[in-house]
Design a protein around this motif. Structure first.
Motif: not given
Length: 199
Positions: A114-135, A166-168
């Protein structure tokens, strides 16, 4: 945010690894290893922006730049293609390094993946936690590194980077960005970038 014994152990391992950074940054009258300071800023910003973040998200935020200095930008061609290759290699490196330390801290394979998934920024704009990390990445950049970036680059490049940043971001992230304690000049640049097509 809730903490566990494993989380404390993992944070310690992450911080010890980042403490080896030969690059330093002065802040608040003290000198810190650059990536150690960045890691703490990530955790602090996540705590403010998403106080109910899951353990995996807390881990990913803390190791976002784990041992980043080991893959220098100078090792790649000084063009956009080189930059993009560097960024992709960094994501993979951070995920691998984090996995090694999380295994050492006793985490199960599901959490590590799960941590690897987030660090690889998978499903940005689709996965809520990936988006929070990018924010959180964007908020840390804007609050702590943006003004130094401005002093080194022409306005045209600054506006371009702001628009891409901003777009991210999610609408919640954008709202939080506009509430950050920044100089009047920085706020004006952000608003100019938004007005010129960042949304």
């Amino acid at each position: 945010m809730a903490t566990s014994g494993k989380l404390v152990d993992a944070f310690y391992l992450f911080d010890e690894a980042n403490r080896q950074d030969p690059n330093t940054e002065d802040f608040g009258g003290q000198t810190y290893p650059k990536e150690l300071l960045y890691a703490h800023r990530m955790s602090d910003t996540l705590g403010t922006f998403a106080p109910n973040a899951s353990e995996a998200l807390q881990l990913a935020a803390r190791c976002q730049h784990i041992c980043r200095w080991e893959i220098p930008r100078d090792n790649y061609e000084q063009n956009r293609a080189g930059y993009l290759k560097w960024r992709q290699d960094l994501k993979k490196f951070h995920a691998q390094k984090a996995a090694e330390l999380l295994n050492q801290a006793g985490y199960d394979q599901d959490t590590i993946e799960n941590v690897e998934f987030l660090l690889l920024k998978k499903q940005l704009k689709k996965n809520e936690e990936t988006q929070v990390l990018e924010d959180v990445v964007c908020l840390v950049f804007l609050q702590h590194y943006f003004e130094a970036f401005c002093s080194k680059h022409p306005e045209e490049k600054i506006i371009d980077i702001l628009q891409k940043t901003w777009r991210k971001m999610s609408s919640e992230g954008q709202k939080a960005a506009l509430e950050l304690p920044m100089s009047k000049e920085a706020v004006q640049l952000i608003k100019r970038a938004i007005d010129n097509g960042a949304e």
